[in-house]
Design an enzyme around this catalytic site. Sequence first.
Site, short mmCIF file in Angstrom:
data_model
loop_
_atom_site.label_atom_id
_atom_site.label_comp_id
_atom_site.label_asym_id
_atom_site.label_seq_id
_atom_site.Cartn_x
_atom_site.Cartn_y
_atom_site.Cartn_z
N ASP A 247 0.83 -1.20 0.00
CA ASP A 247 0.00 0.00 0.00
C ASP A 247 0.87 1.26 0.00
OD1 ASP A 247 -2.80 1.00 0.46
OD2 ASP A 247 -1.86 1.89 2.22
N GLU B 180 1.69 -0.48 -5.08
CA GLU B 180 0.71 0.57 -5.38
C GLU B 180 1.49 1.89 -5.37
OE1 GLU B 180 -3.25 2.86 -3.77
OE2 GLU B 180 -1.56 2.45 -2.48
C1 GLC Z 1 -4.26 3.08 -0.63
C2 GLC Z 1 -5.48 2.20 -0.53
C3 GLC Z 1 -6.63 3.03 -0.03
C4 GLC Z 1 -6.25 3.57 1.33
C5 GLC Z 1 -4.94 4.35 1.28
C6 GLC Z 1 -4.41 4.61 2.67
O1 GLC Z 1 -4.40 4.07 -1.60
O2 GLC Z 1 -5.75 1.58 -1.75
O3 GLC Z 1 -7.82 2.29 0.04
O4 GLC Z 1 -7.27 4.45 1.78
O5 GLC Z 1 -3.96 3.62 0.62
O6 GLC Z 1 -3.92 3.44 3.25
#
Ligand code: GLC
Length: 549
Positions: free
Chosen positions: A207, A271
């Site tokens: 994440d 991500e």
């Molecule tokens: C990422 C996740 C999202 C979350 C954010 C904070 O973007 O996909 O759902 O709110 O991180 O952890």
Amino acid sequence: MSSSSPAADHSEWWRNAVVYQVYPRSFADANSDGTGDVNGIRQRLPHLATLGVDAIWISPWYPSPLLDGGYDVADYRNISPRFGTLDDARQLIDEAHALGIRIIIDIVPNHTSWEHPWFVEAMAAAPGSPERDRYLFRDGDGDSPPTNWIAVFGGPAWTRTPGGQWYLHLFDSSQPDLNWTNPEVRAEFRSIFEFWCNLGVDGFRIDVAHGLAKDMSFPDISESTAVLENAKVPDHPHWDRDEVHDIIREWRGVLDRIGAEQHRDVMMVAEAWVAPESLPKYLRSDEYHQSFNFDFLTCEWDAPSMRDAIVRAIGAADTVGSTPTWALSNHDVVRHTTRYGLPNGTDWRAWLLDGPHDICDAEQGLRRARAATLLLLSLPGSTYLYQGEELGLPEVFDLPLEVLDDPVWENSGRTRKGRDGCRVPLPWTPDGVAFGFGDAPPWLPQPAIFGALSATVQRDDPDSTLSLYTAALALRRRHWVGAGPLEWSDHFDRPESQVLCLRRDDLLCIVNFDVEPVALPAGELLLASAAPTADGRLPGESAAWVLTS
Ligand code: GLC
């Protein structure tokens, strides 16, 4: 490690995998308390096996106050009691492996929950203490925070403690950022990776992978940037900093070592919302195996734009010997069936609240969504599906305001509805109090239309979206996986227009973005997202796979 994990291998299985994202709160509710759970996932594994996915990615399932849907983790080595137990997770991993399905779990390293014992200790400790050093506590300037940084969900990125210091949170105030220059933080995460590898998981989705490292001199930001946009500011104080790569290499070292010991490939996927020129750095051979490519989450229904997105992603992956990834939806964006129902140019995040809602053409959205799926599944690399897209579920844009749970709603001063509309519990059966999700009213209400879209109804209908996905995944495995590199072939009917035609060896994928039918190339029609016209042409807004030899 689980005894029944997929055969020991170094096959780089992730390179061509179809990965299905499970949002555990909304997938299936085995104990009928209104919230999905691990045993619900276990019960629905046959659905995933029949669908034909290679792996599932499970969004956070850890103990959490759920103030950001579980992306606020209070204990990284356990399962939330709402979702089950570690033993349930172990059984899920074993049962998935027995079906040939791998498991990817979500790791949230940029921040913890404010209920994490470390943060509770930090709040009780004095400024300058080792407990506070695991996070980013700083003195402000009187009533002003230490910097002008803005949180992704809105409002300042700093919250003041009763003692006067401020702590940093790039997201909600319940998600304090960790201090990644602290050796204890680094050791803790190495050990968390090890813990889950030993339980048998096959991969990790990381994440906010472009976060973590901060400019420790804490300068102000001159230009405001949002997380869901590329961080374009050079030397940004908290996104995409060079120091993050040392951390990634450390994790990769752990995964490679365990993989070698256990004779299998354990992967990690980032991500990372970064500028396209930065992305290859994350994919160097001692860093991530893969990174999400978010272009299709925002790309409009337009042939040249889609083509550009494809060319860019393949080019970026090629430069570092990685393979591209593709996704149309996830738990953070408006479902693509609805996005494609809106006129190009609509700001769909704002549209959820502001409307007008009658500009959404649901049939057009589903037609385009089905076509886009065939396009994605024909591309080299791996594809990430988001739960419910195999049912063609639309965004539930009209959730009553009082049920909204996403922190975006309150933190934006109630100007943005947030992401709940794509997180509504799945329908499994045509009726029942929760359409088979469980036997209790679900944590977010489902619209009446979900009954007709339920898995049971669609399973028996050869023309359903579920049947299309099932056929597509089987054919993909048979024909497209392992096919040669992508070449563009101008479709004879519309050379430079709204028709895309790509070739890999003797396979063609043709996508008609226009509303008028186009001729199909000669060959065996393997699959189409819509039935050909009476005179054998490909209808508007649809796609087909053709075997030409
Ligand atoms: C990422 C996740 C999202 C979350 C954010 C904070 O973007 O996909 O759902 O709110 O991180 O952890």
